[in-house]
Write an enzyme that holds these catalytic residues in place. Structure first.
Site, short mmCIF file in Angstrom:
data_model
loop_
_atom_site.label_atom_id
_atom_site.label_comp_id
_atom_site.label_asym_id
_atom_site.label_seq_id
_atom_site.Cartn_x
_atom_site.Cartn_y
_atom_site.Cartn_z
N GLY A 151 0.81 -1.21 0.00
CA GLY A 151 0.00 0.00 0.00
C GLY A 151 0.84 1.26 0.00
O GLY A 151 0.53 2.23 -0.70
N SER A 152 1.91 1.27 0.77
CA SER A 152 2.73 2.48 0.87
C SER A 152 3.33 2.84 -0.49
O SER A 152 3.28 4.00 -0.90
CB SER A 152 3.87 2.27 1.88
OG SER A 152 3.35 2.00 3.15
N ASN B 267 -7.98 3.99 8.64
CA ASN B 267 -7.42 2.80 9.27
C ASN B 267 -7.53 2.78 10.79
O ASN B 267 -7.44 1.73 11.40
CB ASN B 267 -5.95 2.61 8.86
CG ASN B 267 -5.15 3.87 8.97
OD1 ASN B 267 -5.49 4.90 8.39
ND2 ASN B 267 -4.09 3.83 9.74
N GLN C 54 -7.79 -0.08 3.48
CA GLN C 54 -8.69 -0.62 4.50
C GLN C 54 -10.08 -0.96 3.95
O GLN C 54 -10.90 -1.55 4.63
CB GLN C 54 -8.85 0.37 5.67
CG GLN C 54 -7.57 0.60 6.47
CD GLN C 54 -7.19 -0.58 7.36
OE1 GLN C 54 -8.02 -1.43 7.70
NE2 GLN C 54 -5.93 -0.66 7.73
N SER D 39 -3.47 -3.19 -0.50
CA SER D 39 -2.39 -3.97 0.10
C SER D 39 -2.89 -5.37 0.49
O SER D 39 -3.91 -5.49 1.17
CB SER D 39 -1.86 -3.25 1.34
OG SER D 39 -0.89 -4.04 1.97
N HIS E 280 -1.76 -7.66 2.60
CA HIS E 280 -1.72 -8.18 3.98
C HIS E 280 -2.86 -7.68 4.85
O HIS E 280 -3.00 -8.09 6.00
CB HIS E 280 -0.35 -7.94 4.63
CG HIS E 280 -0.08 -6.53 5.07
ND1 HIS E 280 -0.23 -6.14 6.37
CD2 HIS E 280 0.37 -5.44 4.41
CE1 HIS E 280 0.12 -4.86 6.48
NE2 HIS E 280 0.48 -4.42 5.30
N THR F 51 12.23 -7.72 -10.50
CA THR F 51 11.59 -8.99 -10.82
C THR F 51 10.34 -9.17 -9.98
O THR F 51 10.36 -8.95 -8.76
CB THR F 51 12.57 -10.16 -10.57
OG1 THR F 51 13.73 -9.90 -11.34
CG2 THR F 51 11.97 -11.49 -10.96
N CYS G 62 2.23 2.72 13.16
CA CYS G 62 3.34 3.63 12.93
C CYS G 62 3.46 4.64 14.05
O CYS G 62 4.54 5.10 14.37
CB CYS G 62 3.17 4.37 11.61
SG CYS G 62 2.44 3.35 10.35
#
Ligand SMILES: *Cc1c(COP(=O)(O)O)cnc(C)c1O
Length: 395
Positions: free
Chosen positions: A70-71, A151, A179, A199, A201, A237, A324
């Protein structure tokens, strides 16, 4: 008991995601850029995953770029839109005060490079107002970037309406949908989205892999230089096992979106009802326009960090803010953006649940939070001041 209630930070990989990942790690090891058959098999698998992901959000496969998460997708979307704007003499960007740091820090970097950034208020309910976006748009606005779902508090933003406004004004619109996917059905066409970040995860897929959707015709700027992967827009890759696993997790989640949504909503109602009974507590963010899975409360006279550690002792994994910001002493910028005073914002707890949690776990969490809040208030000098009337209650 061990309870995982921090799904907004990351999720446990699903069996489907793990099985897919290990299968492709073992069996499809070629480099998709190689011309031999082993490479071409990997290429086919990659393109199949791109098709699957595109289908999940109503996009064309050619509009999907795989990233490290996501970042990276947020960085690339915003930098691309900014540079496109600059070429047209437009160096103004509109966003909100409660975006993820992947957005806010990218905007801060652009500000230092001479862009003008407007961060909109989200008010006490944690919602961006479409009228505010309309008022903020200028002739030199290059981009509007507003997250789909916050989030920390789970509020859902009026993405479709903001997108329609941006279309009308000829301004690019990006949304950080990390989210939102896959709790909300995303359709980039129907929802007027030009660029979007996802994202894996956050939906039981692997860490370190994500998606940038960029509508056909939007020129992307590389944030990673090198080979010609991803149509020359993202070198390196491809993380093939991760990408295929992400696609499998995404598909599975989209298929179960209604069933999981209803179940989590039921758990969430129970959790909110239970926590609301704690005196001097407040549910943060709009009570209705929210994703049920993300439940964020403030408890007056409490330090979020202490609450978190004591809950951990009882086997509950939760969060006191975004991953964070935990570790720093500043209260979360999201809670401050709701206008909460520092001392209240400090006493926050985010429980983010998913379809794997049970009613029994919710009962356990409610009791544990009650006990820990009681315990902490009993030893807190701040609470004593509040109770003896030396200080006034805020909530
Ligand atoms: C988790 C998250 C991100 C970052 O995604 P990564 O894949 O961890 O880089 C960005 N935005 C929001 C809203 C998030 O919740």
């Amino acid at each position: 008991m061990k309870i995982y209630a921090d799904n907004a930070a990351t999720t446990k990989m699903s069996k489907t995601a793990i099985d897919t990942m290990t299968k492709y790690m073992a069996e499809v090891y070629g480099n998709p850029s190689s011309l031999h058959t082993t490479g071409q098999i990997a290429r086919e698998v990659l393109e199949k995953a791109r098709n699957d992901v595109a289908e999940c959000i109503g996009a064309q496969p050619s509009e999907i770029y795989f990233t490290s998460g996501g970042s990276e997708a947020d960085n690339q979307a915003i930098i691309s839109a900014a540079e496109r704007g600059a070429r047209r003499g437009k160096k103004h960007i509109i966003s909100t005060k409660f975006e993820h740091h992947a957005v806010l820090h990218t905007l801060e970097k652009l500000r230092k490079q001479g862009y003008e950034i407007t961060l909109l208020d989200v008010y006490k309910e944690g919602l961006v107002r479409v009228e505010d976006v309309r008022d903020a748009i200028r002739d030199d606005t290059a981009l509007v970037t507003v997250m789909y779902v916050n989030n920390e508090i789970g509020t859902i933003q009026p993405v479709k309406e903001i997108g329609a406004l941006c279309r009308e004004k000829g301004v690019l619109f990006h949304t950080d949908a990390v989210q939102a996917a896959p709790h909300i059905h995303i359709d980039v066409e129907e929802q007027n989205i030009d660029m979007l970040s996802i994202s894996a995860h956050k939906f039981h897929g692997p860490k370190g892999v994500g998606i940038l959707y960029a509508k056909k015709g939007i020129p992307l700027v590389n944030v990673i230089e090198g080979g010609a992967q991803e149509k020359g827009k993202r070198a390196g890759t491809e993380n093939l096992p991760g990408i295929v696993s992400m696609a499998a997790a995404f598909k599975e989640a989209v298929q179960n979106i209604d069933r999981n949504g209803e179940y989590v909503a039921k758990l969430s109602r129970k959790l909110i009802d239970g926590l609301k009974k704690i005196p001097h507590s407040v549910l943060n963010g709009d009570p209705v326009k929210r994703l049920p899975g993300t439940v964020n409360f403030c408890f007056e006279g409490i330090e979020g960090e202490s609450l978190l550690l004591l809950l951990d002792d009882k086997g509950i994994a939760a969060s006191s803010g975004s991953a964070c910001t935990s570790g720093s002493l500043d209260p979360s910028h999201v809670l401050l953006s709701l206008g909460l005073p520092h001392e209240v914002a400090h006493g926050s707890l985010r429980l983010s649940i998913c379809e794997e949690n049970t009613e029994e776990e919710i009962d356990y969490i409610i009791k544990a939070v009650n006990d820990v809040v009681d315990y902490l208030r009993n030893i807190s000098p701040v609470w004593e001041d509040l109770e003896t009337g030396k200080k006034e209650h805020i909530i």
